[in-house]
Design a protein around this motif. Sequence first.
Motif, PDB file in Angstrom:
ATOM      1  N   ARG A 116       0.848  -1.190   0.000  1.00 45.23           N
ATOM      2  CA  ARG A 116       0.000   0.000   0.000  1.00 45.23           C
ATOM      3  C   ARG A 116       0.880   1.235   0.000  1.00 45.23           C
ATOM      4  N   MET A 117       0.847   2.025  -1.071  1.00 40.36           N
ATOM      5  CA  MET A 117       1.708   3.190  -1.191  1.00 40.36           C
ATOM      6  C   MET A 117       0.902   4.453  -0.894  1.00 40.36           C
ATOM      7  N   ALA A 118       1.303   5.186   0.144  1.00 42.19           N
ATOM      8  CA  ALA A 118       0.639   6.437   0.500  1.00 42.19           C
ATOM      9  C   ALA A 118       1.363   7.602  -0.164  1.00 42.19           C
ATOM     10  N   MET A 119       0.669   8.755  -0.195  1.00 36.99           N
ATOM     11  CA  MET A 119       1.296   9.948  -0.749  1.00 36.99           C
ATOM     12  C   MET A 119       2.496  10.336   0.112  1.00 36.99           C
ATOM     13  N   PRO A 120       3.661  10.597  -0.504  1.00 36.85           N
ATOM     14  CA  PRO A 120       4.839  10.946   0.290  1.00 36.85           C
ATOM     15  C   PRO A 120       4.662  12.284   0.995  1.00 36.85           C
ATOM     16  N   LYS A 121       5.291  12.430   2.166  1.00 38.66           N
ATOM     17  CA  LYS A 121       5.212  13.674   2.916  1.00 38.66           C
ATOM     18  C   LYS A 121       5.993  14.772   2.221  1.00 38.66           C
ATOM     19  N   PHE A 122       7.147  14.404   1.641  1.00 39.61           N
ATOM     20  CA  PHE A 122       7.988  15.365   0.938  1.00 39.61           C
ATOM     21  C   PHE A 122       8.413  14.788  -0.408  1.00 39.61           C
ATOM     22  N   VAL A 123       8.576  15.655  -1.400  1.00 36.82           N
ATOM     23  CA  VAL A 123       9.141  15.269  -2.690  1.00 36.82           C
ATOM     24  C   VAL A 123      10.161  16.320  -3.107  1.00 36.82           C
ATOM     25  N   LEU A 124      11.147  15.876  -3.888  1.00 32.25           N
ATOM     26  CA  LEU A 124      12.110  16.790  -4.498  1.00 32.25           C
ATOM     27  C   LEU A 124      11.744  16.969  -5.959  1.00 32.25           C
TER      28      LEU A 124
END
Length: 266
Positions: A116-124
Motif C-alpha cells: 500500500r503506497m501512501a502519498m509521500p510527505k515530501f518530494v524533491l
Amino acid sequence: MKLLFPNGEHAPVELDPGPAMLGSGNDCQVVILAPGIALHHCKLQVRQYTATLTICNPENQVTVNGKAVENNVEIKPGELVTFAEVRCRIVAVEKGQSPVPQRDVSADDDGATKVRMAMPKFVLRGVSGDTFGRVFPIGQMTVAGRQGECDIHIPSEGISRRHAELRLTADGIMVEDLGSANGTYINDRRITRGMLKPGDELRFDTVRFLLIAPSQERSQAAAPAASSTPQAASSAKGPNKVLLWGMVGLALAAVVLVGLKFAGVF
C-alpha cells in the motif's frame, strides 16, 4: 528486491520473494497509473536477488535494457525495465534491510503481500540539469548519487557515486553529504549536515532541487478561496454603513433647519 522509478511515477517498492502483479488495477501489488499500463501488465516471480517477469498480454509493452520482451525473461539487479513508457531500475535489497510487509487481514486472505503506497510527505522537484521537471518521493532514508542503485539516480559527471543521504524527520529532511567531491548545498550554503525544509533549494554540484510538501501545497491553495467570501462581505458592508450614516445626518440637519425657520431665526 527493490524497484526504483527514476521519473517519480511511483515511490520505491521493496518486494518479498513470491509473486507480485504490476499494473493499473487496484488488485495489483504494484499499482502504476500511467498511459499504456494495462490492468494486469505483467507478473513478477520474485526470488532473493532475481525475478522472472512474465507478460500478461502480448500487447503489453515491456523492455529489459532496451530489448522487447515477448513472453518471459529473468531480470537481475542493475537492469533497466520499461513498462510502456515507465522506466524502472531493479535493485537488490541488502540483508537486514528487508521491509516489514503490510498484510490485509480478511476472510479471503490468500497470503500474498499487499503493498500500500501512501502519498509521500515530501518530494524533491528537479529544477535544473538532467533532473529538470522530474519528481522524487523522499522515503525514510533516501540516497542520491550517480550510481544506478541510488534511490535518486543523477547521471551527471559532477555527482559522486553516493553523493548524499536524506533522512525523513518531523520537521523536514536531514541531508548529510557522503564525502562528495563537488559538495552538497542548502540554499547555496555548502553543508556537511543540514536541515532541508519545504521551499528550500537543495543542490548537488550544479544539479538543483526544490523541496515540496504536497499536503501543505493543497491546504495553502484552498485557504485563499475559503477566506475570499468573508472579505468580500466585509468590504461590501463598509460603504453601506457610510451611506446609511450620511443619510441620517442629512435628515437631522433638515429637521434642525425647519425648527429654526418656525422659531423665526431666519
